[in-house]
Write a protein that holds these residues in place. Structure first.
Motif, PDB file in Angstrom:
ATOM      1  N   TYR A  45      17.081  27.147 -23.184  1.00  0.00           N
ATOM      2  CA  TYR A  45      16.983  27.291 -21.735  1.00  0.00           C
ATOM      3  C   TYR A  45      18.216  26.696 -21.064  1.00  0.00           C
ATOM      4  CZ  TYR A  45      12.154  28.214 -23.073  1.00  0.00           C
ATOM      5  OH  TYR A  45      11.038  28.722 -23.663  1.00  0.00           O
ATOM      6  N   THR A  89      19.084  20.457 -14.884  1.00  0.00           N
ATOM      7  CA  THR A  89      17.738  20.307 -14.340  1.00  0.00           C
ATOM      8  C   THR A  89      17.591  21.093 -13.046  1.00  0.00           C
ATOM      9  OG1 THR A  89      18.303  18.394 -12.976  1.00  0.00           O
ATOM     10  CG2 THR A  89      17.669  17.962 -15.283  1.00  0.00           C
ATOM     11  N   PRO A  90      16.358  21.400 -12.658  1.00  0.00           N
ATOM     12  CA  PRO A  90      16.156  22.052 -11.361  1.00  0.00           C
ATOM     13  C   PRO A  90      16.760  21.261 -10.210  1.00  0.00           C
ATOM     14  CG  PRO A  90      14.161  22.228 -12.663  1.00  0.00           C
ATOM     15  CD  PRO A  90      15.095  21.317 -13.425  1.00  0.00           C
ATOM     16  N   GLN A  97       9.764  31.234 -12.848  1.00  0.00           N
ATOM     17  CA  GLN A  97      10.070  30.170 -13.810  1.00  0.00           C
ATOM     18  C   GLN A  97      10.780  30.722 -15.038  1.00  0.00           C
ATOM     19  OE1 GLN A  97       6.768  28.363 -16.014  1.00  0.00           O
ATOM     20  NE2 GLN A  97       7.665  26.354 -15.623  1.00  0.00           N
ATOM     21  N   GLN A  98      10.320  31.865 -15.545  1.00  0.00           N
ATOM     22  CA  GLN A  98      10.956  32.465 -16.713  1.00  0.00           C
ATOM     23  C   GLN A  98      12.426  32.774 -16.451  1.00  0.00           C
ATOM     24  OE1 GLN A  98       8.507  35.902 -17.365  1.00  0.00           O
ATOM     25  NE2 GLN A  98       7.005  34.794 -18.608  1.00  0.00           N
ATOM     26  N   ARG A 114      14.678  29.291 -15.586  1.00  0.00           N
ATOM     27  CA  ARG A 114      14.957  28.356 -16.674  1.00  0.00           C
ATOM     28  C   ARG A 114      15.961  28.904 -17.684  1.00  0.00           C
ATOM     29  NH1 ARG A 114       9.073  28.501 -19.730  1.00  0.00           N
ATOM     30  NH2 ARG A 114       9.344  30.475 -20.844  1.00  0.00           N
ATOM     31  N   ASP A 158      21.886  28.284 -15.632  1.00  0.00           N
ATOM     32  CA  ASP A 158      22.315  27.064 -14.944  1.00  0.00           C
ATOM     33  C   ASP A 158      22.657  27.335 -13.486  1.00  0.00           C
ATOM     34  OD1 ASP A 158      22.143  25.075 -17.006  1.00  0.00           O
ATOM     35  OD2 ASP A 158      23.848  26.049 -17.981  1.00  0.00           O
ATOM     36  N   GLY A 206      10.811  25.307 -11.039  1.00  0.00           N
ATOM     37  CA  GLY A 206      12.239  25.125 -11.246  1.00  0.00           C
ATOM     38  C   GLY A 206      13.139  25.948 -10.353  1.00  0.00           C
TER      39      GLY A 206
END
Length: 300
Positions: free
Chosen positions: A3, A7-8, A76-77, A80, A83, A111
């Motif tokens: 992934y 980070t989010p 989310q899919q 993640r 970047d 995220g």
């Protein structure tokens, strides 16, 4: 590998910094996680996740039939796998102000870097179709206040979309946008602007970032990045473009199978296997644990 490496929270800061930079940010619409990774690979500044695309992916029209769970899960899919910051379409917030609050926290947990909430009556319609109806100003601003109050990460972007231009005209759109900013919106998405002059009028009236929606076959002309930058736009999306291109290619390929019985003549239009393996980072997985599975990427 696996992934995103950031980070989010980092991606949310990246979006905020980009909007504050004065540069025009380009967010093509990703129709799946792999296309989001390709958008990043090509050097764009962010990824957009369209409600119309999510609906179409389920074989549904864009009239508010998707649920928060479906939208957040797909968001989310996609988010993640890159970047880049991802901005998602949250329609009308999936209900009343309490539902809007839950929507924002769910999208934070998924995220995403931010979302936009619109002022249409529920069930909504695609923003470039006729027959739209918008809620009153109190209802529209209530949605935004609920969203702002609910977020826990102050860098999560709350963007307000207004569809009132197509219903009551540009002056009403400017007035509505100002009210949405007063309610706490970090940015404005004025839907279905018809001319560059209308974007310029929005820019002159507001002191927050504005977004331009360059969707094909809609109400707006397809302005270039340079034209939008000169008009003072801060972020541009092409929400359904990649899906339309992919589905157009799939349609033509199926016709070729019917007519010719093979696709040998279309190999030059396909992503090569080696390019796909590179995009999904097969080699990194291989190096991660060669005792489990070992292979070589070939050009055949």
């Amino acid at each position: 590998m696996l992934y995103a490496t950031t980070t989010p929270a980092e991606r949310r800061r990246l979006l905020r910094e980009g909007l504050a930079s004065g540069e025009l940010l380009r967010f093509p619409g990703a129709f799946n996680p792999l296309s989001a990774r390709l958008i990043e690979r090509k050097g764009f500044e962010g990824v957009y996740i369209s409600g119309a695309v999510l609906s179409a992916d389920l074989g549904l029209p864009d009239i508010g039939l998707t649920t928060l769970t479906e939208v957040a899960g797909r968001g989310q899919q996609i988010a993640r796998m890159t970047d880049l910051p991802a901005l998602i379409d949250a329609d009308t917030g999936f209900g009343e102000p309490m539902n809007v609050a839950r929507t924002v926290q769910t999208l934070e947990d998924a995220g995403l870097a931010g979302c936009h909430l619109e002022d249409q009556v529920n069930p909504k319609r695609c923003g470039h179709l006729d027959g739209k109806a918008v809620v009153d100003t109190a209802t529209a601003t209530g949605r935004i206040r609920a969203a702002v109050d609910a977020r826990r990460d102050p860098d999560f972007l709350i963007m307000a979309r207004t569809d009132i231009r197509a219903v009551e005209g540009l002056d009403a759109a400017i007035d509505r946008a100002k009210a949405l900013v007063d309610a706490g919106a970090d940015a404005i998405f004025p839907e279905a602007m018809r001319t560059l002059a209308e974007f310029e009028a929005m820019r002159a009236a507001l002191d927050v970032p504005i977004l331009a929606n360059m969707t094909e076959f809609g109400k707006s002309d397809l302005f270039s990045v340079d034209q939008l930058r000169d008009a003072g736009v801060n972020l541009v999306i092409w929400p359904v473009s990649l899906l339309r291109l992919a589905m157009g290619a799939a349609d033509r390929a199926l016709d070729t199978l019917i007519d010719e019985g093979h696709l040998a003549g279309r190999l030059g239009e396909m992503q090569h296997r080696a390019d796909l393996y590179d995009l999904v980072d097969y080699e990194q997985y291989n190096r991660f644990d060669q005792d489990v599975f070992n292979f070589q990427i070939t050009k055949d």
